[in-house]
Design an enzyme around this catalytic site. Structure first.
Site, PDB file in Angstrom:
ATOM      1  N   SER A  38      29.345  55.274  29.483  1.00  0.00           N
ATOM      2  CA  SER A  38      30.619  54.436  29.664  1.00  0.00           C
ATOM      3  C   SER A  38      31.609  55.421  29.045  1.00  0.00           C
ATOM      4  O   SER A  38      31.936  56.472  29.716  1.00  0.00           O
ATOM      5  CB  SER A  38      30.493  53.272  28.709  1.00  0.00           C
ATOM      6  OG  SER A  38      31.463  52.159  29.100  1.00  0.00           O
ATOM      7  N   GLU A  47      28.841  46.717  39.112  1.00  0.00           N
ATOM      8  CA  GLU A  47      29.927  47.307  38.052  1.00  0.00           C
ATOM      9  C   GLU A  47      31.229  47.246  38.550  1.00  0.00           C
ATOM     10  O   GLU A  47      31.626  47.773  39.504  1.00  0.00           O
ATOM     11  CB  GLU A  47      29.381  48.644  37.392  1.00  0.00           C
ATOM     12  CG  GLU A  47      28.369  48.782  36.837  1.00  0.00           C
ATOM     13  CD  GLU A  47      28.302  50.048  35.920  1.00  0.00           C
ATOM     14  OE1 GLU A  47      29.210  50.373  35.409  1.00  0.00           O
ATOM     15  OE2 GLU A  47      27.212  50.695  36.063  1.00  0.00           O
ATOM     16  N   HIS A  66      26.400  47.640  34.046  1.00  0.00           N
ATOM     17  CA  HIS A  66      26.792  48.616  33.271  1.00  0.00           C
ATOM     18  C   HIS A  66      25.805  49.025  32.368  1.00  0.00           C
ATOM     19  O   HIS A  66      25.189  48.325  31.484  1.00  0.00           O
ATOM     20  CB  HIS A  66      28.200  48.112  32.668  1.00  0.00           C
ATOM     21  CG  HIS A  66      29.109  49.111  31.857  1.00  0.00           C
ATOM     22  ND1 HIS A  66      29.573  50.233  32.600  1.00  0.00           N
ATOM     23  CD2 HIS A  66      29.257  49.379  30.566  1.00  0.00           C
ATOM     24  CE1 HIS A  66      30.337  50.942  31.591  1.00  0.00           C
ATOM     25  NE2 HIS A  66      29.927  50.607  30.236  1.00  0.00           N
TER      26      HIS A  66
END
Length: 304
Positions: free
Chosen positions: A144, A238, A268
């Site tokens: 991320s 996502e 995610h």
């Protein structure tokens, strides 16, 4: 792979309560820790140390082999998360790759906005090299925001004249803080975790009124020439799908060896769900294999 597992994970993520009023940063941090944190796996020893001036969690698998080292930068929108929240995920990657790993507790926004995280990533990378780690024995990974930070760290290292590592793995990287990707809107609803507003709130806290297209804040807009082989893993469900897809395209255009690995129907950083989602285990195995292959393939002597 199990459709039942994917459906159960999606339902679980959608069942998380959403507050009528925006939670405070501290509430976000404690809630994330409660939802995500898993202990390091059995057979992976942990100890607290310092790297680049920042607290760091060292994870060492019992089966660690060779001189290979992994530098890991955790996710959390540059606002939440820590080496402790990611001890399970990072420990699993370390265990599967057989790599001694350093997971850095870089400074978070809003207390420490951009470029504090990049400064900390670079300081950690620089210290590993200064301590004698051969860059051919070093790999980098992140998820991320930590995925974006991994690329930003290596861009900063390149600008500082430092050598690049052997390889990089990114899980669901956030690399465009301008939120220009189509999936920010087209995957709204499919994504069980984030909305566009959620992601924008993190960008607001990290960059504020600064330049969100700055290459060290949004590495998608950087020249990636000279970066090492790159594996990008992402779930198809996502809002950040296009960050991964466009990053892979940009890397290819800049002549970087890049592999894009998209898993259908997944959210995610689905790798957090190892042990209860077959696709997570398979993805971690692929990531570990990618890292160890490039460590093994690194030439023993400089080529001329």
């Amino acid at each position: 792979m199990s459709r039942h597992q994917r459906d159960a994970l999606d339902a679980m993520l959608r069942s998380a309560p959403r507050s009528e009023t925006p939670p405070t940063v501290e509430e976000q941090r404690s809630g994330f820790a409660a939802a995500v944190a898993r202990p390091a796996p059995e057979g992976v020893a942990t100890r607290r140390t310092v790297l680049g001036g920042r607290p760091t969690l060292e994870l060492e698998p019992a089966e660690a082999h060779g001189r290979g080292r992994l530098l890991y930068l955790h996710g959390g929108g540059y606002v939440i998360g820590s080496p402790d929240t990611h001890a399970g995920l990072v420990g699993e990657l370390a265990r599967r790759a057989g790599l001694r790993t350093m997971s850095v507790d870089y400074r978070l926004a809003p207390e420490h906005p951009f470029p504090a995280a990049v400064d900390d990533g670079l300081a950690a990378y620089r210290e590993l090299l200064a301590a004698g780690t051969d860059p051919r024995d070093l790999v980098v990974a992140g998820d991320s925001a930590g995925g974006g930070l991994s690329i930003a760290t290596l861009l900063a290292a390149r600008e500082a004249g430092l050598p690049q590592p052997a390889a990089v793995v990114l899980f669901s990287p956030w690399v465009d803080l301008t939120l220009a990707g189509d999936s920010i809107r087209s995957k709204d609803g499919a994504d069980p975790i984030f909305t566009e507003a959620d992601v924008r709130a993190y960008a607001d806290l990290y960059v504020g009124a600064g330049d969100r297209a700055h290459p060290l804040a949004s590495p998608l807009f950087a020249d990636l020439t000279g970066l090492p082989p790159l594996l990008v893993q992402v779930g198809a469900n996502e809002v950040l799908l296009d960050d991964a897809v466009r990053l892979a395209g940009r890397a290819a255009a800049d002549d970087v060896d890049v592999t894009l690995d998209v898993s259908p129907g997944l959210p995610h950083v689905f790798q957090h769900h190892y042990g209860r989602l077959d696709e997570a285990d398979a993805a971690l195995d692929r990531a570990a294999r990618f890292l160890t292959t490039h460590l093994t393939a690194a030439p023993l002597e400089p080529t001329h």
